[in-house]
Scaffold this motif. Structure first.
Motif, PDB file in Angstrom:
ATOM      1  N   CYS A 139      -4.662   5.430   5.265  1.00 32.90           N
ATOM      2  CA  CYS A 139      -5.681   4.619   5.934  1.00 32.90           C
ATOM      3  C   CYS A 139      -6.703   4.071   4.933  1.00 32.90           C
ATOM      4  O   CYS A 139      -6.981   2.875   4.899  1.00 32.90           O
ATOM      5  N   TRP A 140      -7.239   4.934   4.085  1.00 31.05           N
ATOM      6  CA  TRP A 140      -8.299   4.520   3.159  1.00 31.05           C
ATOM      7  C   TRP A 140      -7.827   3.449   2.183  1.00 31.05           C
ATOM      8  O   TRP A 140      -8.548   2.490   1.904  1.00 31.05           O
ATOM      9  N   GLN A 141      -6.613   3.575   1.656  1.00 28.78           N
ATOM     10  CA  GLN A 141      -6.126   2.571   0.709  1.00 28.78           C
ATOM     11  C   GLN A 141      -6.091   1.193   1.363  1.00 28.78           C
ATOM     12  O   GLN A 141      -6.373   0.182   0.716  1.00 28.78           O
ATOM     13  N   VAL A 142      -5.733   1.142   2.631  1.00 29.57           N
ATOM     14  CA  VAL A 142      -5.663  -0.139   3.336  1.00 29.57           C
ATOM     15  C   VAL A 142      -7.058  -0.670   3.639  1.00 29.57           C
ATOM     16  O   VAL A 142      -7.357  -1.848   3.397  1.00 29.57           O
TER      17      VAL A 142
ATOM     18  N   LEU B  23       4.506  18.334   0.054  1.00 27.16           N
ATOM     19  CA  LEU B  23       4.527  17.007  -0.540  1.00 27.16           C
ATOM     20  C   LEU B  23       5.093  16.034   0.484  1.00 27.16           C
ATOM     21  O   LEU B  23       5.807  16.407   1.410  1.00 27.16           O
ATOM     22  N   ALA B  24       4.774  14.763   0.322  1.00 24.22           N
ATOM     23  CA  ALA B  24       5.033  13.793   1.381  1.00 24.22           C
ATOM     24  C   ALA B  24       6.509  13.498   1.594  1.00 24.22           C
ATOM     25  O   ALA B  24       6.927  13.193   2.704  1.00 24.22           O
ATOM     26  N   THR B  25       7.291  13.577   0.528  1.00 28.10           N
ATOM     27  CA  THR B  25       8.717  13.256   0.637  1.00 28.10           C
ATOM     28  C   THR B  25       9.540  14.278  -0.138  1.00 28.10           C
ATOM     29  O   THR B  25       9.049  14.914  -1.082  1.00 28.10           O
TER      30      THR B  25
ATOM     31  N   ASN C 112      -5.425  16.407  -1.574  1.00 25.87           N
ATOM     32  CA  ASN C 112      -4.305  15.642  -1.028  1.00 25.87           C
ATOM     33  C   ASN C 112      -2.960  16.228  -1.458  1.00 25.87           C
ATOM     34  O   ASN C 112      -2.001  15.506  -1.713  1.00 25.87           O
ATOM     35  N   ASN C 113      -2.912  17.548  -1.559  1.00 27.76           N
ATOM     36  CA  ASN C 113      -1.710  18.266  -2.004  1.00 27.76           C
ATOM     37  C   ASN C 113      -1.293  17.874  -3.427  1.00 27.76           C
ATOM     38  O   ASN C 113      -0.118  17.955  -3.787  1.00 27.76           O
ATOM     39  N   GLY C 114      -2.283  17.454  -4.222  1.00 30.27           N
ATOM     40  CA  GLY C 114      -2.009  17.070  -5.609  1.00 30.27           C
ATOM     41  C   GLY C 114      -1.482  15.661  -5.750  1.00 30.27           C
ATOM     42  O   GLY C 114      -1.133  15.239  -6.858  1.00 30.27           O
ATOM     43  N   GLN C 115      -1.446  14.904  -4.663  1.00 34.33           N
ATOM     44  CA  GLN C 115      -0.849  13.570  -4.663  1.00 34.33           C
ATOM     45  C   GLN C 115      -1.938  12.499  -4.638  1.00 34.33           C
ATOM     46  O   GLN C 115      -2.115  11.770  -3.668  1.00 34.33           O
ATOM     47  N   SER C 116      -2.684  12.433  -5.711  1.00 33.95           N
ATOM     48  CA  SER C 116      -3.751  11.446  -5.836  1.00 33.95           C
ATOM     49  C   SER C 116      -3.755  10.912  -7.254  1.00 33.95           C
ATOM     50  O   SER C 116      -3.663  11.687  -8.219  1.00 33.95           O
TER      51      SER C 116
ATOM     52  N   MET D 210       0.804  -1.210   0.000  1.00 32.93           N
ATOM     53  CA  MET D 210       0.000   0.000   0.000  1.00 32.93           C
ATOM     54  C   MET D 210       0.847   1.273   0.000  1.00 32.93           C
ATOM     55  O   MET D 210       1.965   1.286   0.510  1.00 32.93           O
ATOM     56  N   PRO D 211       0.308   2.371  -0.543  1.00 32.99           N
ATOM     57  CA  PRO D 211       1.037   3.638  -0.658  1.00 32.99           C
ATOM     58  C   PRO D 211       0.762   4.569   0.514  1.00 32.99           C
ATOM     59  O   PRO D 211      -0.112   4.328   1.342  1.00 32.99           O
ATOM     60  N   TRP D 212       1.490   5.682   0.520  1.00 39.29           N
ATOM     61  CA  TRP D 212       1.403   6.632   1.618  1.00 39.29           C
ATOM     62  C   TRP D 212       0.357   7.721   1.404  1.00 39.29           C
ATOM     63  O   TRP D 212       0.002   8.439   2.341  1.00 39.29           O
ATOM     64  N   ASN D 213      -0.165   7.893   0.176  1.00 38.19           N
ATOM     65  CA  ASN D 213      -0.946   9.104  -0.079  1.00 38.19           C
ATOM     66  C   ASN D 213      -2.315   9.105   0.602  1.00 38.19           C
ATOM     67  O   ASN D 213      -2.792  10.151   1.047  1.00 38.19           O
TER      68      ASN D 213
END
Length: 457
Positions: free
Chosen positions: A137-140, A307-309, A260-264, A131-134
């Motif tokens: 919770c929902w992706q899992v 951004l996340a990273t 999501n800060n453009g990260q979707s 699973m990814p970080w973006n």
């Protein structure tokens, strides 16, 4: 990459974790295999009781979870709260509908010369979820809720930058009453995923992530003849035609690009606008992007966080610089602000075309591309001129035009006069390089089931 919580708003490493060793990993796999043999025999009512208990716990702890997600990957806190609420909704949905979705289906016995004929849906076993970080919770949950309700057990390999969210989810199901081993978090490095996937105790895998990661998992699983579901990248078109409500389209378009800060994967990325409304849309859209408040994601008034990273921010910088260097025009943004953290200003470009990396690759950040077209045929051709095929947005009030777009767009999702999103009630997934298989709805829960034909003579 180290398994660590690094606050993207400050770059500060808050907590690090040692990956589990081979012995512990083997014990976890053995526990999953053993748990499945007993768990598969539990009934839907008992599983639903446990799932609803997990939903209650998550709901009660939603503020704590939201702050944890924001700390680990930087989404604005109100959006993190919304993600937690969506998880509760998804868990309750499958608790209520799993038995109906997996009910035995009678077939026409006479047609197949049988006394009885039917189709049954039975669980497969331990499923590995990468699973990814973006949407940490929902992706899992959108994997775990249907998989557990179907009678499977789950093994979670989460992204290395959201370890605390991963551990929370692993503990959530245990605290809710699910038997030991039904859902476990594996704190391991990415390089060890292949070994887990090849292990005979793991029967299938699902991955949400990059195209490269999906290709790797599909190749390994294919060699082992194991089922996979892949939800990969997207370069979603957002088409605006002359009959559209331009003001509503522009306002929604801003949200669709910077969610999501453009990260979707399903964020609108390519805005394809008919010439008749191009200027009006562009003026409103750019104004909306400029007005966004960039800042601390824990601040309730922030629209766009970091951004996340650092690597992700650097990738966005390079894509924008490549396009600008090859002739694209920056209407707003386009620079990294001089502040601590991995921020990038909301950006709009025109003149993006073949030969620019941005034309072919997914931009995982708050960067929009604007295109002008002269008719529906040109809009469809441009929308489909990508290797991706996840989501698509169309704005039109013309019924014939609407049906033309719905039929012609090469994507797993078409949203008309609204923003692409996911609902537990609707299947979610893509075509082309965006992956295969479906999550959510009845299709999602059946992905990891043995569809068994029964014929009784």
């Amino acid at each position: 990459m180290a398994i660590a919580t690094i606050n993207p708003a400050t770059g500060e490493t808050l907590k690090t974790f040692e990956p589990m060793d081979d012995h512990e990993l083997d014990e976890r796999l053995a526990l999953a295999a053993a748990a499945f043999e007993e768990y598969r025999a539990t009934g839907f009512a008992r599983r639903a009781e446990w799932m609803l208990s997990a939903a209650r716990l998550l709901d009660e702890e939603s503020e704590q979870l939201a702050r944890l997600m924001t700390t680990e990957m930087g989404k604005p806190l109100p959006q993190a709260r919304a993600e937690a609420a969506k998880c509760v909704q998804g868990m309750r949905f499958y608790a209520e509908h799993a038995e109906e979705f997996l009910a035995t289906e009678p077939a026409d016995a006479a047609a197949v010369k049988a006394r009885r004929a039917e189709v049954r849906y039975q669980p497969l076993g331990p499923v590995l979820a990468i699973m990814p970080w973006n949407f940490p919770c929902w992706q899992v949950i959108r994997f775990a809720a249907p998989a557990l309700m179907a009678g499977n057990v789950g093994l979670l390999k989460h992204a290395s930058n959201v370890p605390q969210t991963a551990l929370y989810l692993g503990e959530l199901f245990a605290r809710a009453g699910f038997p030991a081993g039904c859902f476990q978090t594996l704190l391991i490095e990415s390089g060890r995923v292949e070994g887990v996937l090849r292990d005979g105790r793991v029967v299938a895998a699902t991955l949400t992530g990059s195209e490269a990661a999906g290709a790797s998992v599909a190749s390994i699983a294919g060699g082992e003849v194991k089922k996979t579901v892949l939800e990969l990248g997207g370069s979603d078109p957002f088409v605006v035609m002359p009959s559209a409500d331009v003001a509503a389209a522009a306002e929604t378009g801003v949200t669709a690009r910077v969610q999501n800060n453009g990260q979707s994967c399903i964020a609108a990325k390519r805005f394809i606008v008919h010439d008749a409304v191009y200027d009006a849309f562009t003026e409103r859209f750019v104004e909306g992007m400029r007005a966004l408040r960039l800042g601390d994601p824990m601040d309730e008034t922030t629209d766009v966080g970091p951004l996340a990273t650092q690597r992700g921010r650097d990738d966005v910088e390079r894509l924008v610089a490549d396009a600008a260097g090859r002739g694209a025009h920056v209407l707003c943004g386009g620079v990294t602000p001089s502040r601590t953290g991995w921020y990038f200003e909301p950006t709009v470009l025109t003149g993006v075309g073949p030969g620019m990396r941005m034309f072919e690759e997914e931009v995982f950040g708050p960067v929009a591309q604007l295109y002008r077209v002269s008719d529906a045929g040109e809009a469809i051709a441009l929308a489909n001129a990508t290797g991706f095929g996840l989501g698509s947005n169309v704005w039109t009030t013309d019924p014939d035009e609407r049906e033309r777009f719905i039929g012609a767009l090469e994507s797993g999702l078409v949203f008309v006069n609204g923003m692409v999103t996911s609902y537990p009630e609707l299947p979610f997934g893509g075509v082309k390089r965006s992956g295969y298989g479906r999550e959510l709805s009845v299709q999602g829960i059946r992905e990891f089931c043995n569809v068994k034909t029964v014929w009784v003579g």
